[in-house]
Design a protein around this motif. Structure first.
Motif, PDB file in Angstrom:
ATOM      1  N   LEU A 181     -17.028 -12.154  -7.805  1.00 30.02           N
ATOM      2  CA  LEU A 181     -16.194 -10.644  -7.985  1.00 30.02           C
ATOM      3  C   LEU A 181     -14.581 -11.027  -7.978  1.00 30.02           C
ATOM      4  CD1 LEU A 181     -16.196  -7.733  -7.383  1.00 30.02           C
ATOM      5  CD2 LEU A 181     -15.833  -8.052  -5.123  1.00 30.02           C
ATOM      6  N   SER A 182     -13.962 -10.107  -8.889  1.00 27.30           N
ATOM      7  CA  SER A 182     -12.678 -10.354  -8.933  1.00 27.30           C
ATOM      8  C   SER A 182     -11.921  -9.347  -8.524  1.00 27.30           C
ATOM      9  CB  SER A 182     -12.269 -10.702 -10.641  1.00 27.30           C
ATOM     10  OG  SER A 182     -12.880 -12.039 -10.997  1.00 27.30           O
ATOM     11  N   ILE A 183     -10.816  -9.510  -7.730  1.00 25.15           N
ATOM     12  CA  ILE A 183     -10.126  -8.126  -7.153  1.00 25.15           C
ATOM     13  C   ILE A 183      -8.596  -8.516  -7.508  1.00 25.15           C
ATOM     14  CG2 ILE A 183      -9.449  -6.781  -5.130  1.00 25.15           C
ATOM     15  CD1 ILE A 183     -11.886  -8.239  -3.601  1.00 25.15           C
ATOM     16  N   LEU A 184      -8.191  -7.361  -7.906  1.00 24.55           N
ATOM     17  CA  LEU A 184      -6.836  -7.548  -8.461  1.00 24.55           C
ATOM     18  C   LEU A 184      -5.994  -6.295  -7.735  1.00 24.55           C
ATOM     19  CD1 LEU A 184      -4.534  -8.806 -10.424  1.00 24.55           C
ATOM     20  CD2 LEU A 184      -5.504  -7.185 -12.213  1.00 24.55           C
ATOM     21  N   PHE A 185      -4.807  -6.694  -7.414  1.00 17.06           N
ATOM     22  CA  PHE A 185      -3.708  -5.679  -6.846  1.00 17.06           C
ATOM     23  C   PHE A 185      -2.791  -5.620  -7.586  1.00 17.06           C
ATOM     24  CE2 PHE A 185      -5.814  -6.782  -2.386  1.00 17.06           C
ATOM     25  CZ  PHE A 185      -6.551  -5.734  -2.258  1.00 17.06           C
ATOM     26  N   ILE A 186      -2.467  -4.118  -7.870  1.00 14.00           N
ATOM     27  CA  ILE A 186      -1.479  -3.987  -8.919  1.00 14.00           C
ATOM     28  C   ILE A 186      -0.370  -2.931  -8.429  1.00 14.00           C
ATOM     29  CG2 ILE A 186      -2.300  -5.070 -10.809  1.00 14.00           C
ATOM     30  CD1 ILE A 186      -3.370  -2.260 -11.778  1.00 14.00           C
ATOM     31  N   ASP A 187       0.521  -2.442  -9.120  1.00 18.37           N
ATOM     32  CA  ASP A 187       1.264  -1.325  -8.859  1.00 18.37           C
ATOM     33  C   ASP A 187       0.961  -0.101  -9.520  1.00 18.37           C
ATOM     34  OD1 ASP A 187       2.758  -1.990 -10.856  1.00 18.37           O
ATOM     35  OD2 ASP A 187       4.484  -2.494 -10.055  1.00 18.37           O
ATOM     36  N   SER A 239     -25.889 -16.385 -20.565  1.00 20.17           N
ATOM     37  CA  SER A 239     -26.575 -17.594 -20.264  1.00 20.17           C
ATOM     38  C   SER A 239     -25.913 -18.753 -19.454  1.00 20.17           C
ATOM     39  CB  SER A 239     -27.023 -18.264 -21.662  1.00 20.17           C
ATOM     40  OG  SER A 239     -25.841 -18.756 -22.539  1.00 20.17           O
ATOM     41  N   LEU A 240     -24.786 -18.324 -19.050  1.00 23.52           N
ATOM     42  CA  LEU A 240     -23.902 -19.515 -18.369  1.00 23.52           C
ATOM     43  C   LEU A 240     -24.502 -19.261 -16.916  1.00 23.52           C
ATOM     44  CD1 LEU A 240     -20.257 -18.771 -19.408  1.00 23.52           C
ATOM     45  CD2 LEU A 240     -21.637 -20.608 -20.104  1.00 23.52           C
ATOM     46  N   PRO A 241     -24.374 -20.371 -16.283  1.00 23.77           N
ATOM     47  CA  PRO A 241     -24.868 -20.577 -14.824  1.00 23.77           C
ATOM     48  C   PRO A 241     -24.030 -19.592 -13.794  1.00 23.77           C
ATOM     49  CG  PRO A 241     -24.042 -22.571 -15.268  1.00 23.77           C
ATOM     50  CD  PRO A 241     -23.804 -21.665 -16.581  1.00 23.77           C
ATOM     51  N   VAL A 242     -23.582 -18.818 -14.171  1.00 19.74           N
ATOM     52  CA  VAL A 242     -22.487 -18.061 -13.289  1.00 19.74           C
ATOM     53  C   VAL A 242     -22.908 -16.729 -13.264  1.00 19.74           C
ATOM     54  CG1 VAL A 242     -20.653 -19.509 -12.974  1.00 19.74           C
ATOM     55  CG2 VAL A 242     -20.809 -17.683 -15.001  1.00 19.74           C
ATOM     56  N   LYS A 243     -22.993 -16.053 -12.143  1.00 17.91           N
ATOM     57  CA  LYS A 243     -23.439 -14.514 -12.178  1.00 17.91           C
ATOM     58  C   LYS A 243     -22.130 -13.588 -11.600  1.00 17.91           C
ATOM     59  CE  LYS A 243     -28.165 -14.859 -10.838  1.00 17.91           C
ATOM     60  NZ  LYS A 243     -28.952 -14.486  -9.799  1.00 17.91           N
ATOM     61  N   GLU A 244     -21.773 -13.032 -12.611  1.00 17.65           N
ATOM     62  CA  GLU A 244     -20.333 -12.181 -12.389  1.00 17.65           C
ATOM     63  C   GLU A 244     -20.463 -10.733 -12.298  1.00 17.65           C
ATOM     64  OE1 GLU A 244     -17.036 -12.699 -12.639  1.00 17.65           O
ATOM     65  OE2 GLU A 244     -16.898 -14.565 -13.306  1.00 17.65           O
ATOM     66  N   LEU A 245     -20.225 -10.297 -11.218  1.00 15.71           N
ATOM     67  CA  LEU A 245     -20.036  -8.656 -11.135  1.00 15.71           C
ATOM     68  C   LEU A 245     -19.009  -8.036 -12.113  1.00 15.71           C
ATOM     69  CD1 LEU A 245     -20.707  -7.997  -7.554  1.00 15.71           C
ATOM     70  CD2 LEU A 245     -22.261  -7.656  -9.526  1.00 15.71           C
ATOM     71  N   GLY A 246     -17.998  -8.552 -11.986  1.00 20.86           N
ATOM     72  CA  GLY A 246     -16.752  -8.000 -12.917  1.00 20.86           C
ATOM     73  C   GLY A 246     -15.490  -7.956 -12.152  1.00 20.86           C
ATOM     74  N   ASP A 247     -14.525  -7.089 -12.374  1.00 17.00           N
ATOM     75  CA  ASP A 247     -13.153  -6.888 -11.847  1.00 17.00           C
ATOM     76  C   ASP A 247     -13.179  -5.613 -11.206  1.00 17.00           C
ATOM     77  OD1 ASP A 247     -11.600  -9.360 -13.227  1.00 17.00           O
ATOM     78  OD2 ASP A 247     -13.228  -8.490 -14.502  1.00 17.00           O
ATOM     79  N   ILE A 248     -12.541  -5.479  -9.921  1.00 16.74           N
ATOM     80  CA  ILE A 248     -11.988  -4.327  -9.419  1.00 16.74           C
ATOM     81  C   ILE A 248     -10.459  -4.292  -9.288  1.00 16.74           C
ATOM     82  CG2 ILE A 248     -12.099  -3.024  -7.170  1.00 16.74           C
ATOM     83  CD1 ILE A 248     -14.781  -4.100  -6.753  1.00 16.74           C
ATOM     84  N   ILE A 249      -9.845  -3.349  -9.822  1.00 22.10           N
ATOM     85  CA  ILE A 249      -8.230  -3.174  -9.840  1.00 22.10           C
ATOM     86  C   ILE A 249      -8.022  -2.176  -8.909  1.00 22.10           C
ATOM     87  CG2 ILE A 249      -6.486  -3.331 -11.280  1.00 22.10           C
ATOM     88  CD1 ILE A 249      -8.213  -4.299 -13.607  1.00 22.10           C
ATOM     89  N   ILE A 250      -7.005  -2.564  -7.965  1.00 22.20           N
ATOM     90  CA  ILE A 250      -6.716  -1.336  -6.965  1.00 22.20           C
ATOM     91  C   ILE A 250      -5.050  -1.268  -7.128  1.00 22.20           C
ATOM     92  CG2 ILE A 250      -6.472  -0.787  -4.662  1.00 22.20           C
ATOM     93  CD1 ILE A 250      -9.085  -2.113  -4.223  1.00 22.20           C
ATOM     94  N   SER A 251      -4.635  -0.088  -7.341  1.00 15.45           N
ATOM     95  CA  SER A 251      -3.385   0.340  -7.252  1.00 15.45           C
ATOM     96  C   SER A 251      -2.889   0.311  -5.555  1.00 15.45           C
ATOM     97  CB  SER A 251      -2.713   1.670  -7.927  1.00 15.45           C
ATOM     98  OG  SER A 251      -1.571   1.834  -7.797  1.00 15.45           O
ATOM     99  N   VAL A 252      -1.998  -0.485  -5.250  1.00 16.87           N
ATOM    100  CA  VAL A 252      -1.744  -0.431  -3.703  1.00 16.87           C
ATOM    101  C   VAL A 252      -0.551   0.601  -3.495  1.00 16.87           C
ATOM    102  CG1 VAL A 252      -0.407  -1.717  -1.974  1.00 16.87           C
ATOM    103  CG2 VAL A 252      -1.907  -2.930  -3.676  1.00 16.87           C
ATOM    104  N   ASP A 253       0.076   0.983  -4.712  1.00 15.95           N
ATOM    105  CA  ASP A 253       1.024   2.234  -4.365  1.00 15.95           C
ATOM    106  C   ASP A 253       0.177   3.443  -4.263  1.00 15.95           C
ATOM    107  OD1 ASP A 253       3.540   0.869  -4.904  1.00 15.95           O
ATOM    108  OD2 ASP A 253       3.232   1.137  -7.110  1.00 15.95           O
TER     109      ASP A 253
END
Ligand code: PXP
Length: 398
Positions: free
Chosen positions: A39-45, A80-94
């Motif tokens: 899972l990827s998480i990104l904090f932005i403004d 078909s890659l041997p990784v299981k990705e859920l996706g990205d969650i992007i949160i505005s901290v402001d």
């Protein structure tokens, strides 16, 4: 499972504790049987969020969270890659900080909720679809938040009680009562999760006999507070408390005044830490909330730091109190991010404790005088239970 958290927020005024949020995300993945996924998480403004929101949702306003499932729009050969990705969650901290203020929540609790919300979107829940789906999603959110709260036994703030002042009363008469060993047992029965005593070189309150008996009788954890003096080090190595907290000790002071100057005595403190470590005794360094002291504590191998809360508790104006609180919160986060375990204490009372206990990075509070002072009036068991409730219900939300 890997959680990749990227913090592109970068404004100093609002702080997020990446390690703690990553740990929460990992727990959520386990709850949802997705522990084998990344899972990827990104904090932005807000400025960045407006750009993303107008590009992907045609809305020229900030929003709190955006979720991009990996499956959506991905090249199917990637499946078909041997990784299981859920996706990205992007949160505005402001936006999260604004919402936290409006709903009287901590930022940590708000970001946790947004994480839960974003994660459920990644898994296909969609409150915008229909009222029925909104209800299903909301129930699932509540269930996960509750589960995080219940599962918090390892991360919630603990209360350790310093019983020195029971011994102070005893020593005033030089007799055998009241006994800090009996007091410690009552504290434990009322909810204390650790007992702290300071064996001072001048033996003004706690005596060697107290520490030896406490070692044999207490059921929780014995934290021996001490100066790094040869005689006391030898006693600690002999008695083997569950941990020691090193403090600066001056004979004339009424109580410990400031934090240790770790930067100025790294060699001496490192030697003590090494000796304790050979005896399997973790060491905590009592320090002021200063970045250089935290860095030095990490460098010399401390397991814990205890952040001095005295200036925050003694603040006379709201402005000073807020400023001191911010220093403590920042120091606790810095220490936590560096891999130190974090305690706090000194001067905390029934008014000032809740805010500190709400900091998700703090593991344990060491509180003495306020509890013993109240115990004289209302009884020790009641005084401990009242403080325990404050610590447990403090709003770190998660
Ligand atoms: N932590 C440390 C390192 C201390 O020296 C003391 C005082 O003994 C405390 C916590 C507890 O402070 P208070 O008695 O003001 O709660």
């Amino acid at each position: 499972m890997s959680v990749f958290l990227t913090d592109k927020y970068g404004k100093k005024a609002v702080r997020i504790c990446s390690r703690s949020i990553t740990a929460i995300a990992e727990r959520l993945l386990r709850f949802l049987d997705k522990a084998d996924h990344d899972l990827s998480i990104l904090f932005i403004d807000d400025a960045e969020m407006i750009r993303l929101n107008s590009r992907y949702r045609n809305q020229n306003t900030p929003t709190n969270v955006l979720s991009f499932p990996f499956s959506e729009g991905a090249d199917t050969t990637l499946f078909s890659l041997p990784v299981k990705e859920l996706g990205d969650i992007i949160i505005s901290v402001d936006t999260a900080a604004r919402e936290a203020k409006e709903s009287d929540q901590s930022l940590h609790a708000r970001i946790t909720w947004l994480l839960v919300h974003g994660l459920l979107h990644l898994l296909g829940y969609d409150h915008e679809h229909s009222e029925a789906e909104a209800a299903i999603m909301s129930n699932k959110e509540n269930e996960l938040i509750l589960r995080l709260q219940k599962d918090r036994s390892t991360t919630m703030t603990h209360l350790a009680i310093n019983v020195d002042h029971i011994a102070t009363i005893r020593q005033a008469r030089g007799i055998t009562e009241p006994d800090p060993v009996t007091a410690a047992a009552i504290c434990e029965l009322a909810g204390a999760e650790g007992i702290v005593v300071h064996l001072r070189e001048d033996r003004r309150h706690i005596q060697d006999r107290d520490v030896r008996l406490l070692r044999q009788t207490i059921k929780t954890k014995l934290n021996l507070e001490m100066g790094a003096a040869r005689e006391i080090i030898d006693i600690a190595l002999d008695i083997k408390p569950d941990m020691v907290t090193l403090v600066p000790e001056k004979r004339q002071e009424l109580t410990t005044e400031g934090g240790l100057n770790v930067t100025g005595q790294k060699k001496k403190l490192a030697q003590t830490i090494e000796q304790m470590s050979k005896a399997d005794i973790p060491v905590s360094l009592f320090i002021d909330p200063e970045p250089k002291q935290i860095k030095a504590s990490r460098e010399i191998g401390a397991t814990f730091v205890e952040i001095h809360t005295g200036r925050y508790c003694d603040s006379k104006s709201e402005k000073d109190c807020d400023r001191e609180f911010d220093l403590i919160a920042a120091a606790a986060e810095q220490a936590f991010e560096m891999g130190l375990r974090v305690n706090a204490g000194h001067g905390l009372d029934y008014r000032t404790t809740s805010r500190i206990a709400a900091l998700a990075t703090i593991e344990e509070l060491s509180i003495g005088h306020a509890i013993i002072a109240r115990a004289v009036i209302v009884g020790l068991e009641k005084a401990v239970r009242e403080m325990f409730n404050i610590v447990r219900t403090a709003g770190h939300g998660i």
